[in-house]
Design a protein around this motif. Structure first.
Motif, PDB file in Angstrom:
ATOM      1  N   VAL A 349      17.766  -5.988 -10.952  1.00 26.99           N
ATOM      2  CA  VAL A 349      17.377  -6.672 -12.108  1.00 26.99           C
ATOM      3  C   VAL A 349      18.607  -7.257 -12.958  1.00 26.99           C
ATOM      4  O   VAL A 349      18.364  -8.332 -13.360  1.00 26.99           O
ATOM      5  CB  VAL A 349      16.534  -5.650 -12.925  1.00 26.99           C
ATOM      6  N   LYS A 350      19.626  -6.498 -12.945  1.00 28.04           N
ATOM      7  CA  LYS A 350      20.734  -6.827 -13.580  1.00 28.04           C
ATOM      8  C   LYS A 350      21.448  -8.288 -13.149  1.00 28.04           C
ATOM      9  O   LYS A 350      21.761  -9.143 -13.841  1.00 28.04           O
ATOM     10  CB  LYS A 350      21.734  -5.952 -13.767  1.00 28.04           C
ATOM     11  N   TRP A 351      21.322  -8.339 -11.822  1.00 29.00           N
ATOM     12  CA  TRP A 351      22.048  -9.240 -11.169  1.00 29.00           C
ATOM     13  C   TRP A 351      21.164 -10.584 -10.416  1.00 29.00           C
ATOM     14  O   TRP A 351      21.737 -11.786 -10.282  1.00 29.00           O
ATOM     15  CB  TRP A 351      22.925  -8.688  -9.878  1.00 29.00           C
ATOM     16  N   ALA A 352      19.986 -10.381 -10.366  1.00 29.94           N
ATOM     17  CA  ALA A 352      19.113 -11.308 -10.082  1.00 29.94           C
ATOM     18  C   ALA A 352      19.221 -12.359 -10.797  1.00 29.94           C
ATOM     19  O   ALA A 352      19.091 -12.564 -12.104  1.00 29.94           O
ATOM     20  CB  ALA A 352      17.851 -10.841  -9.698  1.00 29.94           C
ATOM     21  N   GLU A 372      16.210  -6.448  -2.515  1.00 29.69           N
ATOM     22  CA  GLU A 372      17.180  -7.715  -2.362  1.00 29.69           C
ATOM     23  C   GLU A 372      16.946  -8.606  -3.628  1.00 29.69           C
ATOM     24  O   GLU A 372      15.722  -8.549  -4.038  1.00 29.69           O
ATOM     25  CB  GLU A 372      17.031  -8.361  -1.242  1.00 29.69           C
ATOM     26  N   ASP A 373      17.982  -9.189  -4.012  1.00 31.06           N
ATOM     27  CA  ASP A 373      17.850 -10.348  -5.027  1.00 31.06           C
ATOM     28  C   ASP A 373      18.529 -11.381  -4.572  1.00 31.06           C
ATOM     29  O   ASP A 373      19.164 -11.379  -3.480  1.00 31.06           O
ATOM     30  CB  ASP A 373      18.410  -9.488  -6.444  1.00 31.06           C
ATOM     31  N   ASP A 374      18.279 -12.468  -5.369  1.00 32.70           N
ATOM     32  CA  ASP A 374      19.011 -14.008  -5.388  1.00 32.70           C
ATOM     33  C   ASP A 374      20.175 -13.978  -6.224  1.00 32.70           C
ATOM     34  O   ASP A 374      20.514 -15.289  -6.292  1.00 32.70           O
ATOM     35  CB  ASP A 374      18.201 -14.933  -5.272  1.00 32.70           C
ATOM     36  N   GLY A 375      20.929 -12.873  -6.482  1.00 26.29           N
ATOM     37  CA  GLY A 375      22.038 -12.945  -7.453  1.00 26.29           C
ATOM     38  C   GLY A 375      23.501 -13.369  -6.715  1.00 26.29           C
ATOM     39  O   GLY A 375      23.452 -13.764  -5.665  1.00 26.29           O
ATOM     40  N   PRO A 376      24.503 -13.045  -7.451  1.00 27.44           N
ATOM     41  CA  PRO A 376      25.650 -13.396  -6.825  1.00 27.44           C
ATOM     42  C   PRO A 376      26.209 -12.698  -5.555  1.00 27.44           C
ATOM     43  O   PRO A 376      26.981 -13.251  -4.636  1.00 27.44           O
ATOM     44  CB  PRO A 376      26.700 -13.440  -7.996  1.00 27.44           C
ATOM     45  N   LEU A 426      17.828 -14.024   0.423  1.00 30.19           N
ATOM     46  CA  LEU A 426      17.402 -14.642  -0.763  1.00 30.19           C
ATOM     47  C   LEU A 426      18.300 -15.500  -1.392  1.00 30.19           C
ATOM     48  O   LEU A 426      18.954 -14.873  -2.584  1.00 30.19           O
ATOM     49  CB  LEU A 426      16.681 -13.943  -1.907  1.00 30.19           C
ATOM     50  N   GLY A 427      19.171 -16.372  -0.774  1.00 29.85           N
ATOM     51  CA  GLY A 427      20.067 -17.222  -1.556  1.00 29.85           C
ATOM     52  C   GLY A 427      21.517 -16.429  -1.557  1.00 29.85           C
ATOM     53  O   GLY A 427      22.531 -16.616  -2.525  1.00 29.85           O
ATOM     54  N   GLY A 428      21.727 -15.313  -0.633  1.00 29.70           N
ATOM     55  CA  GLY A 428      23.034 -14.861  -0.534  1.00 29.70           C
ATOM     56  C   GLY A 428      23.186 -13.810  -1.580  1.00 29.70           C
ATOM     57  O   GLY A 428      24.246 -13.257  -1.416  1.00 29.70           O
ATOM     58  N   GLY A 429      22.044 -13.115  -2.170  1.00 25.19           N
ATOM     59  CA  GLY A 429      22.389 -12.077  -3.016  1.00 25.19           C
ATOM     60  C   GLY A 429      22.616 -10.899  -2.418  1.00 25.19           C
ATOM     61  O   GLY A 429      22.948 -10.731  -1.172  1.00 25.19           O
ATOM     62  N   LEU A 430      22.470  -9.519  -3.119  1.00 21.14           N
ATOM     63  CA  LEU A 430      22.598  -8.156  -2.380  1.00 21.14           C
ATOM     64  C   LEU A 430      21.351  -7.688  -1.908  1.00 21.14           C
ATOM     65  O   LEU A 430      20.359  -7.885  -2.382  1.00 21.14           O
ATOM     66  CB  LEU A 430      23.064  -7.349  -3.377  1.00 21.14           C
ATOM     67  N   ARG A 431      21.253  -7.227  -0.630  1.00 20.11           N
ATOM     68  CA  ARG A 431      20.206  -6.671  -0.095  1.00 20.11           C
ATOM     69  C   ARG A 431      20.723  -5.144   0.223  1.00 20.11           C
ATOM     70  O   ARG A 431      21.607  -4.640   0.942  1.00 20.11           O
ATOM     71  CB  ARG A 431      19.827  -7.204   1.245  1.00 20.11           C
TER      72      ARG A 431
END
Length: 443
Positions: A349-352, A372-376, A426-431
């Motif tokens: 949630v912090k990084w998405a 997983e998110d779509d963050g950096p 999802l856009g290269g974020g973290l999984r």
């Protein structure tokens, strides 16, 4: 079914089979001996009757010579060398004999006996009955000898022994099968107890039901007492760790508040706080990573965590997708699962930027939770550093202790699982992929 050598069932069945074979073998020998006595007794009775008839019909003539009476009507005494022989002797000389002897004579021992061993004219084995007798008009030494062939006796015994052996073999197989069924029925309660224990270990139950058999009830009671003691020890350990955390963090907070805003000690205090938090949370997890008999459905835990994080999710306008096919369940405590998923979801949630995806699925008693998110995201080189205790890859990022991923990795390892980090689709974020022991759905 092949049974291992260290199996109680195999040992009981093997012992029962061995005792059955030994008992039947002893029974066979005893019955065979009785049958032999009966058969030989019957043959001895026949030869004895012939001997009595010959003695009764014997007489002496005027010259004192022994004369035979009527010959036995049994046709076997007429067959040449049949083994059925009789002869009368006077002072050691043959006075009369059966036609079956031809020109041969019998040479039995001098003593009287019934059913003794002897040899025929051709060396065949005979069963011999011999009696000395006297007549009123003679002072000579008179004797009668009657024989029966040993081969006929053995043939009669063989005809009886063969069905006896077959019958006892069938009886032995039946008794072995009965022993197998008896052992299987007797150990069924032990098998059921093993299944109940596996159910506790898998999280389908918290205590053992009392078995129906009295011998296993003390065992079940002791196991239940051990489980209760395990829960009590875990509760006390967590209570003590909570008290320790409070006693350490309170002085640190007071120290931090006494320092001027620009004092460099604030950084040291924050670092100490992170280290204390990491060690305390690791100690809490290590104290008892899992209570036996725990089963935690994954979906409610995820929903509760999203509810707690509802405000930051709304503030960031995140799109959250949750997928839990098959209603997977975690083989452990809810508190541990909440801590692992909570740390991962909070970090996502912090990084998405706009999207957050959570999926949980179970296969072959393994639970995979993917967040997983779509963050950096982060580089592959940073994945290992992110799991190191107390480290932060970006000190200027969103607030946090930097302990979440390390705590999740440690707690997963204590449960026999693991945490893996890689790039998200999802856009290269973290999984983050969390692999834990699972419990298959009922049925």
């Amino acid at each position: 079914m092949i049974l291992p050598g260290d199996s109680i069932r195999a040992r009981l069945i093997g012992l029962g089979a061995a005792l059955t074979v030994a008992a039947l073998a002893a029974g066979y020998l005893a019955i065979a001996a009785i049958l032999e006595d009966f058969i030989t007794g019957r043959f001895d009775a026949e030869t004895e009757a012939v001997a009595d008839a010959l003695i009764a019909g014997a007489a002496v003539d005027a010259d004192g010579r022994l004369l035979a009476g009527p010959e036995p009507a049994d046709p076997r005494f007429q067959i040449p060398l049949s083994g059925w022989f009789w002869q009368l002797t006077q002072d050691g000389r043959v006075s009369a004999k059966s036609p079956s002897l031809f020109d041969n004579v019998l040479n039995p021992p001098e003593a009287d006996f019934q059913g003794g061993p002897g040899l025929g004219p051709d060396g065949e084995s005979l069963r011999v009955t011999r009696h000395r007798f006297t007549l009123p008009d003679s002072d000579s030494a008179l004797a009668v000898t009657v024989t029966a062939p040993r081969a006929e006796i053995d043939a009669s015994l063989s005809r009886l022994r063969r069905p006896l052996a077959v019958s006892l073999s069938v009886l032995g197989l039946a008794l072995t099968l009965a022993s197998f069924l008896q052992v299987a029925a007797g150990l069924r309660s032990l098998d059921r107890l093993g299944r109940d224990i596996r159910g506790i270990r898998a999280g389908r139950a918290e205590t053992l039901p009392l078995p129906a058999v009295a011998e296993l009830r003390p065992v079940a009671a002791e196991i239940n007492a051990l489980l209760e003691q395990n829960r009590s020890v875990l509760a006390r350990a967590r209570e003590h760790l909570g008290n320790l955390a409070h006693s350490l963090k309170t002085p640190l907070s007071a120290l931090d508040n006494t320092l001027p805003p620009d004092h460099p000690g604030h950084g040291l205090v924050a670092r100490m706080d992170r280290q204390i938090g990491w060690h305390l949370r690791r100690a809490r997890s290590s104290a008892a990573p899992r209570l036996l008999g725990q089963r935690t459905p994954v979906r409610p835990v995820i929903e509760d965590i999203l509810l707690v994080l509802g405000r930051p999710i709304r503030d960031s306008a995140l799109s959250v997708e949750v997928s839990t096919p098959g209603a997977p369940a975690f083989a452990g405590e809810r508190q541990d699962l909440e801590e692992m998923i909570g740390n991962l979801v909070e970090n996502a949630v912090k990084w998405a930027d706009t999207r957050l995806h959570i999926q949980a699925s179970a296969q072959d008693q393994t639970l995979d939770i993917v967040i997983e998110d779509d963050g950096p995201g982060m580089s592959d080189a940073d994945h290992a550093q992110a799991l190191a205790r107390g480290s932060r890859l970006d000190e200027n990022g969103p607030p946090g202790t930097g302990l979440g991923l390390a705590i999740v990795a440690d707690l997963a390892a204590l449960h026999g699982g693991a945490l893996a980090l890689d790039r998200s689709d999802l856009g290269g974020g973290l999984r983050a992929t969390l692999r834990l022991p699972a419990i298959p759905p009922p049925g």
